[in-house]
Design a protein around this motif. Structure first.
Motif, short mmCIF file in Angstrom:
data_model
loop_
_atom_site.label_atom_id
_atom_site.label_comp_id
_atom_site.label_asym_id
_atom_site.label_seq_id
_atom_site.Cartn_x
_atom_site.Cartn_y
_atom_site.Cartn_z
N GLU A 38 0.83 -1.21 0.00
CA GLU A 38 0.00 0.00 0.00
C GLU A 38 0.87 1.25 0.00
O GLU A 38 1.95 1.28 0.58
N PHE A 39 0.35 2.31 -0.65
CA PHE A 39 0.98 3.63 -0.52
C PHE A 39 0.70 4.16 0.88
O PHE A 39 -0.43 4.10 1.36
N ALA A 40 1.73 4.70 1.54
CA ALA A 40 1.51 5.29 2.86
C ALA A 40 0.52 6.46 2.77
O ALA A 40 -0.35 6.62 3.64
N GLY A 41 0.63 7.27 1.70
CA GLY A 41 -0.29 8.39 1.54
C GLY A 41 -1.72 7.94 1.33
O GLY A 41 -2.66 8.57 1.81
N ARG A 42 -1.90 6.84 0.62
CA ARG A 42 -3.24 6.31 0.36
C ARG A 42 -3.87 5.82 1.67
O ARG A 42 -5.04 6.08 1.93
N VAL A 43 -3.08 5.13 2.49
CA VAL A 43 -3.60 4.63 3.77
C VAL A 43 -3.96 5.79 4.68
O VAL A 43 -5.03 5.81 5.29
N SER A 44 -3.07 6.79 4.79
CA SER A 44 -3.33 7.92 5.67
C SER A 44 -4.55 8.71 5.21
O SER A 44 -5.35 9.18 6.02
N GLN A 79 -15.16 8.11 -8.35
CA GLN A 79 -14.37 9.29 -8.03
C GLN A 79 -13.51 9.06 -6.78
O GLN A 79 -12.36 9.51 -6.72
N ALA A 80 -14.07 8.35 -5.78
CA ALA A 80 -13.30 8.05 -4.57
C ALA A 80 -12.09 7.18 -4.91
O ALA A 80 -10.98 7.41 -4.41
N ASP A 81 -12.28 6.18 -5.78
CA ASP A 81 -11.16 5.34 -6.20
C ASP A 81 -10.11 6.16 -6.95
O ASP A 81 -8.90 6.04 -6.70
N ALA A 82 -10.60 7.01 -7.88
CA ALA A 82 -9.68 7.82 -8.67
C ALA A 82 -8.92 8.82 -7.80
O ALA A 82 -7.73 9.07 -8.03
N ARG A 83 -9.59 9.38 -6.80
CA ARG A 83 -8.94 10.33 -5.90
C ARG A 83 -7.83 9.64 -5.10
O ARG A 83 -6.74 10.19 -4.91
N ALA A 84 -8.12 8.42 -4.63
CA ALA A 84 -7.12 7.68 -3.86
C ALA A 84 -5.89 7.35 -4.71
O ALA A 84 -4.75 7.47 -4.25
N VAL A 85 -6.12 6.96 -5.97
CA VAL A 85 -5.00 6.67 -6.88
C VAL A 85 -4.19 7.93 -7.14
O VAL A 85 -2.95 7.93 -7.09
N MET A 86 -4.89 9.04 -7.39
CA MET A 86 -4.21 10.31 -7.66
C MET A 86 -3.36 10.74 -6.46
O MET A 86 -2.18 11.10 -6.61
N THR A 87 -3.95 10.67 -5.27
CA THR A 87 -3.22 11.07 -4.07
C THR A 87 -2.02 10.15 -3.84
O THR A 87 -0.93 10.60 -3.49
N GLY A 88 -2.21 8.85 -4.04
CA GLY A 88 -1.12 7.89 -3.85
C GLY A 88 0.05 8.17 -4.77
O GLY A 88 1.22 8.10 -4.36
#
Length: 612
Positions: A136-142, A213-222
């Motif tokens: 997991e991306f640390a940013g995605r988890v946080s 959109q929630a999935d896409a936002r998480a990928v973008m942030t990660g």
């Protein structure tokens, strides 16, 4: 009073936290239980506010009738008491209800609810297995820890607010209109049918877009966080163009969902405006006709139009609240996939703490292969056996990929075995608590990562209550004192109080490793694991620290892993492993005399490092 409501629920409970269910409403209810009383109180007061508004409209209708029928001269004498009572009720009653509702929501729920969710979710994430964070991306988890808790609060409060407020208000409006003239309810009933039809058409589409959109936002942030976390690599390879393209791809995916959402929003706004206009025109025409034929009074006409205007404005709020609700539901649903995951490595129920009296370690018929989900990869160990006596110093040697670091990870129980067992003083490490196991083992790894805190906090991380004298003794033994005085962070803090940056980026690899050695010196655990503990040190510093490491090893059971054979050649026993098997074992001189793999590696190294 404000403080009283703020303290009704403790957002930082200490009791053990269980993994929530992986279904939406059981997941939300898991975090909502401490707020059950406050949420019920919120529903009751919301209903009272709705009733008060309907009663206020009815009272305004009566006031219009009084004005239409009364003689100006005798109006005050006739209605003074009623006017004073109405004014007092409006001035005192409604603000008091709104004040009480604000205390419950703003002080009791809005701040504490998401913080409790974040606290419990963070604690669960800290209990996750090491492999979880490798995938997991640390940013995605946080982001999921932060955003899911907020989305849960919005979901619960919006559902309660809309259900209670709308149900009570709409029912009250129907009752008032029906009491004046039953057929005046017809426009509201027809409007409700059309409104529900709009919701049935648009809401499922908005829900699907919101989840995407929630999935896409998480990928973008990660991806963005991944770039920042590895900024040195990006700078080293001077490939910012590829990095921009990597982020742009995720941002384009997110914008695609935004455009789909906004198109739906446009058609929804137009449809709702048309429906509301039809309601207003239809109700206005009917009440004017009813007034003309004297079927209703002027006050009832005013009440009917006023209620319709309120319903009209409320309909916009409801529909966008429902759209927002599904956006929050999408965020929660996305968070569930991470936050409700059961840790791969768990303590058994009522597991005892590990007690180390001697420090004997046994690997017995160990079978292990790294797993990805339910799939187990090729076996690293298949029937591996190794006994280490109390106080023995054992060196583990082998080519890259032979399984040396995996052996240390299994001893720390970062992963569970597929078969066999590892025991310390006869206690199976799978049957004791992970925390007690790791407290009894001091470990220095090759890739030393520091916390983004002060140097003092990093040094004392495993020994919070150590004295200043003991701290400085460890600092000198690990040669950390040589660079302490030169440390200054951007805020002007110096020495032990200086912040070391994320993962210790303000320090060199050798400085980080010296800090790691000092930290283990302070921990003073009975079992010591050195996984390339001096690999980042230059030869001069390594030679200076080596004597202190031998002092550190006294009275402890030691497992030392190193590519640089000269650092462990003087240990009690050397174990050479290859492809997960022990191929040679003995002291340095005897292994050289045997002229096997160890002797070959020793000759090839010539003071350097092992080849592949």
């Amino acid at each position: 009073m404000l403080r009283f409501f703020e303290r009704l629920v403790d957002p930082y409970p200490d009791q053990p936290e269980s993994v929530p269910a992986d279904r939406l409403w059981p997941f939300v209810l898991h975090y909502s239980r401490p707020f059950t009383g406050l949420l019920a109180a919120m529903a009751v007061v919301t209903a009272l506010v709705s009733i008060a508004e309907v009663v206020f409209f009815t009272a305004m209708g009566e006031l219009v009738d009084w004005l239409a029928e009364a003689d100006r001269e005798g109006f005050v004498d006739t209605h003074l008491t009623s006017l004073i009572g109405l004014g007092a009720a409006v001035l005192a009653g409604l603000p008091l209800l709104v004040f009480l509702l604000s205390l419950i929501t703003h002080q009791g729920i809005f701040g504490n609810y998401p913080m409790l969710g974040r606290w419990l979710s963070h604690r669960l994430m800290l209990e996750q297995s090491l492999s979880f964070f490798h995938d997991e991306f640390a940013g995605r988890v946080s982001q999921k820890v932060m955003q899911t808790a907020l989305a849960m609060r919005e979901t619960v409060t919006k559902v309660l607010d809309m259900l209670v407020y709308v149900l009570v208000y709409f029912t009250g409006a129907l009752v008032v209109l029906g009491a004046a003239e039953p057929w005046l309810m017809a426009p509201l009933v027809l409007w409700l049918a059309g409104y529900l039809a709009l919701m049935r058409v648009f809401i499922p589409r908005l829900r699907r877009v919101s989840m995407a959109q929630a999935d896409a936002r998480a990928v973008m942030t990660g991806r963005v966080v991944d770039s920042y976390s590895n900024i040195q690599t990006i700078k080293l390879f001077a490939d910012a163009g590829a990095e921009r393209a990597y982020a742009r791809e995720a941002m384009d995916g997110f914008m695609g969902t935004v455009h789909r959402q906004m198109r739906l929003a446009t058609w929804l706004s137009v449809s709702l405006a048309t429906l509301n206009t039809l309601l207003l025109v239809g109700m206005a025409g009917l009440v004017v006709l009813a007034w003309y034929h004297r079927w209703v009074s002027l006050g009832e006409t005013a009440v009917a139009i006023g209620l319709v205007m309120r319903v009209r404005s409320m309909s916009d709020w409801i529909l966008w609240e429902v759209a927002g609700l599904f956006e929050n539901v999408g965020t929660v649903q996305d968070g569930i996939n991470t936050l409700s995951r059961i840790p791969e490595v768990q303590d058994r129920p009522a597991a005892p703490a590990l007690r180390v009296q001697h420090g004997e370690i046994r690997f017995e018929d160990v079978v292990f292969g790294y797993a990805r989900g339910s799939q187990v990869g090729p076996r690293v160990f298949d029937g591996f056996d190794l006994n280490i006596s109390p106080g023995e110093k054992v060196g583990i040697i082998g080519r890259s990929g032979a399984g040396k670091s995996t052996l240390a990870s299994l001893l720390m129980r970062f992963h569970d075995l597929q078969a066999g067992q590892i025991t310390i003083d006869g206690q199976n490490i799978a049957e004791v608590t992970q925390a007690s196991l790791r407290r009894q083992i001091g470990m220095v790894t090759q890739d030393t990562s520091l916390l983004h805190r002060s140097l003092r906090e990093n040094l004392t991380y495993g020994c919070r209550d150590c004295s200043e004298e003991r701290l400085w003794q460890a600092v000198r033994q690990a040669h950390v004192h040589e660079f302490i005085e030169d440390l200054v962070d951007p805020h002007g803090r110096r020495g032990l109080d200086a912040q070391v940056g994320e993962r210790g980026v303000t320090l060199s690899g050798g400085q980080r490793q010296r800090i790691a050695i000092a930290r283990v010196l302070l921990k003073d655990a009975p079992i010591l694991v050195l996984d390339e503990a001096t690999s980042a040190l230059d030869s001069e510093v390594e030679a200076a620290i080596q004597q202190h490491l031998y002092t550190l090893m006294e009275g402890k059971t030691v497992i030392a892993i190193a590519h640089r054979l000269s650092t462990i050649a003087m240990l009690d026993r050397l174990v050479i492993i290859d492809k997960g098997r022990i191929v040679e074992m003995g002291e340095h001189e005897s292994l050289l005399a045997r002229d096997g793999l160890y002797a070959s590696l020793w000759r090839r190294q010539v003071g350097g490092f092992l080849g592949e």
